[in-house]
Write an enzyme that holds these catalytic residues in place. Structure first.
Site, PDB file in Angstrom:
ATOM      1  N   HIS A  23     -15.986  51.072  58.278  1.00  0.00           N
ATOM      2  CA  HIS A  23     -15.860  50.675  59.682  1.00  0.00           C
ATOM      3  C   HIS A  23     -16.938  51.371  60.496  1.00  0.00           C
ATOM      4  O   HIS A  23     -17.679  52.214  59.998  1.00  0.00           O
ATOM      5  CB  HIS A  23     -14.450  50.948  60.232  1.00  0.00           C
ATOM      6  CG  HIS A  23     -14.097  52.391  60.416  1.00  0.00           C
ATOM      7  ND1 HIS A  23     -13.274  52.831  61.432  1.00  0.00           N
ATOM      8  CD2 HIS A  23     -14.442  53.495  59.725  1.00  0.00           C
ATOM      9  CE1 HIS A  23     -13.111  54.135  61.345  1.00  0.00           C
ATOM     10  NE2 HIS A  23     -13.805  54.567  60.315  1.00  0.00           N
TER      11      HIS A  23
ATOM     12  N   CYS B  46     -20.060  58.321  63.232  1.00  0.00           N
ATOM     13  CA  CYS B  46     -19.162  57.160  63.106  1.00  0.00           C
ATOM     14  C   CYS B  46     -19.724  55.907  63.775  1.00  0.00           C
ATOM     15  O   CYS B  46     -19.220  54.815  63.562  1.00  0.00           O
ATOM     16  CB  CYS B  46     -17.787  57.495  63.677  1.00  0.00           C
ATOM     17  SG  CYS B  46     -16.950  58.790  62.756  1.00  0.00           S
TER      18      CYS B  46
ATOM     19  N   HIS C 172     -19.653  53.232  57.880  1.00  0.00           N
ATOM     20  CA  HIS C 172     -19.298  54.354  57.011  1.00  0.00           C
ATOM     21  C   HIS C 172     -17.906  54.076  56.470  1.00  0.00           C
ATOM     22  O   HIS C 172     -17.174  53.250  57.016  1.00  0.00           O
ATOM     23  CB  HIS C 172     -19.341  55.691  57.773  1.00  0.00           C
ATOM     24  CG  HIS C 172     -18.283  55.828  58.813  1.00  0.00           C
ATOM     25  ND1 HIS C 172     -18.343  55.174  60.043  1.00  0.00           N
ATOM     26  CD2 HIS C 172     -17.115  56.509  58.817  1.00  0.00           C
ATOM     27  CE1 HIS C 172     -17.267  55.470  60.747  1.00  0.00           C
ATOM     28  NE2 HIS C 172     -16.489  56.274  60.028  1.00  0.00           N
TER      29      HIS C 172
ATOM     30  N   HIS D 239     -14.072  55.227  54.299  1.00  0.00           N
ATOM     31  CA  HIS D 239     -13.006  56.197  54.063  1.00  0.00           C
ATOM     32  C   HIS D 239     -12.097  55.688  52.949  1.00  0.00           C
ATOM     33  O   HIS D 239     -11.978  54.486  52.729  1.00  0.00           O
ATOM     34  CB  HIS D 239     -12.135  56.380  55.312  1.00  0.00           C
ATOM     35  CG  HIS D 239     -12.857  56.907  56.491  1.00  0.00           C
ATOM     36  ND1 HIS D 239     -13.215  58.234  56.621  1.00  0.00           N
ATOM     37  CD2 HIS D 239     -13.294  56.294  57.614  1.00  0.00           C
ATOM     38  CE1 HIS D 239     -13.828  58.408  57.776  1.00  0.00           C
ATOM     39  NE2 HIS D 239     -13.903  57.231  58.396  1.00  0.00           N
TER      40      HIS D 239
ATOM     41  N   ASP E 199      -8.488  46.419  51.854  1.00  0.00           N
ATOM     42  CA  ASP E 199      -9.132  47.144  50.762  1.00  0.00           C
ATOM     43  C   ASP E 199     -10.519  46.590  50.422  1.00  0.00           C
ATOM     44  O   ASP E 199     -10.684  45.386  50.232  1.00  0.00           O
ATOM     45  CB  ASP E 199      -8.243  47.105  49.517  1.00  0.00           C
ATOM     46  CG  ASP E 199      -8.716  48.074  48.442  1.00  0.00           C
ATOM     47  OD1 ASP E 199      -9.141  49.192  48.789  1.00  0.00           O
ATOM     48  OD2 ASP E 199      -8.644  47.708  47.248  1.00  0.00           O
ATOM     49  N   HIS E 200     -11.477  47.500  50.393  1.00  0.00           N
ATOM     50  CA  HIS E 200     -12.871  47.187  50.093  1.00  0.00           C
ATOM     51  C   HIS E 200     -13.453  46.149  51.049  1.00  0.00           C
ATOM     52  O   HIS E 200     -14.215  45.272  50.662  1.00  0.00           O
ATOM     53  CB  HIS E 200     -13.044  46.772  48.628  1.00  0.00           C
ATOM     54  CG  HIS E 200     -12.945  47.948  47.705  1.00  0.00           C
ATOM     55  ND1 HIS E 200     -11.736  48.474  47.321  1.00  0.00           N
ATOM     56  CD2 HIS E 200     -13.902  48.718  47.145  1.00  0.00           C
ATOM     57  CE1 HIS E 200     -11.958  49.516  46.539  1.00  0.00           C
ATOM     58  NE2 HIS E 200     -13.261  49.694  46.420  1.00  0.00           N
TER      59      HIS E 200
ATOM     60  N   GLU F  57      -6.986  59.003  57.622  1.00  0.00           N
ATOM     61  CA  GLU F  57      -8.371  58.564  57.464  1.00  0.00           C
ATOM     62  C   GLU F  57      -9.114  59.503  56.515  1.00  0.00           C
ATOM     63  O   GLU F  57      -9.941  59.068  55.724  1.00  0.00           O
ATOM     64  CB  GLU F  57      -9.038  58.557  58.834  1.00  0.00           C
ATOM     65  CG  GLU F  57     -10.467  58.079  58.824  1.00  0.00           C
ATOM     66  CD  GLU F  57     -11.082  58.120  60.209  1.00  0.00           C
ATOM     67  OE1 GLU F  57     -11.368  57.038  60.730  1.00  0.00           O
ATOM     68  OE2 GLU F  57     -11.273  59.228  60.744  1.00  0.00           O
TER      69      GLU F  57
END
Length: 137
Positions: free
Chosen positions: A14, A33, A39, A41, A79-80, A126
């Site tokens: 994100h 960020c 980037h 997490h 996810d991903h 996070e």
């Protein structure tokens, strides 16, 4: 009242960026960020459900059913993925952990209520040091 929890994990990218601000202000407020290339997490989502115990099952809610609800309606969609670009329920929103947790609540709350339980908390970690809890308020 008894509380049950289910944890699920997802990895996603994100960016924190306010398009109405200058690049300098975004860098000042969001630091790394705000990276144009995003980037990522490894998030941990903890869903807490509360209610009375069903005398026939001994459950507040079947945890296997809760797992399937979370995966189908939330983590499989996150996810991903790039949260800013790929996720319909986050499109056009600031993809802070706070906003993500609130949007997850909006999805899960009615699905859990349909099964006779009540969503108590959505916790989104996070990083190992940063987490958000949302109670639907």
């Amino acid at each position: 009242m008894i509380y049950i929890q289910r944890k699920e994990r997802f990895s996603a990218a994100h960016q924190l960026y306010n398009p109405s601000w200058s690049e300098e202000k975004n860098d000042e407020v969001f630091g790394k960020c705000a990276n144009r290339n995003f980037h990522g997490h490894n998030f941990t989502l903890t869903v807490t459900v509360k209610g009375g115990i069903n005398p026939d099952t001994g459950f507040v809610m079947n945890l296997t059913e809760l797992k399937h609800i979370i995966r189908e309606h939330v983590t499989d969609k996150l996810d991903h993925k790039n949260l800013n670009l790929d996720v319909d329920f986050l499109r056009g929103k600031m993809c802070s952990t706070e906003v993500i947790a609130m949007e997850i609540w909006k999805i899960l709350e009615p699905l859990i209520a349909e099964r006779g339980a009540k969503l108590h908390c959505v916790r989104l970690d996070e990083t190992e040091n940063n987490a958000v809890e949302y109670y639907g308020e």
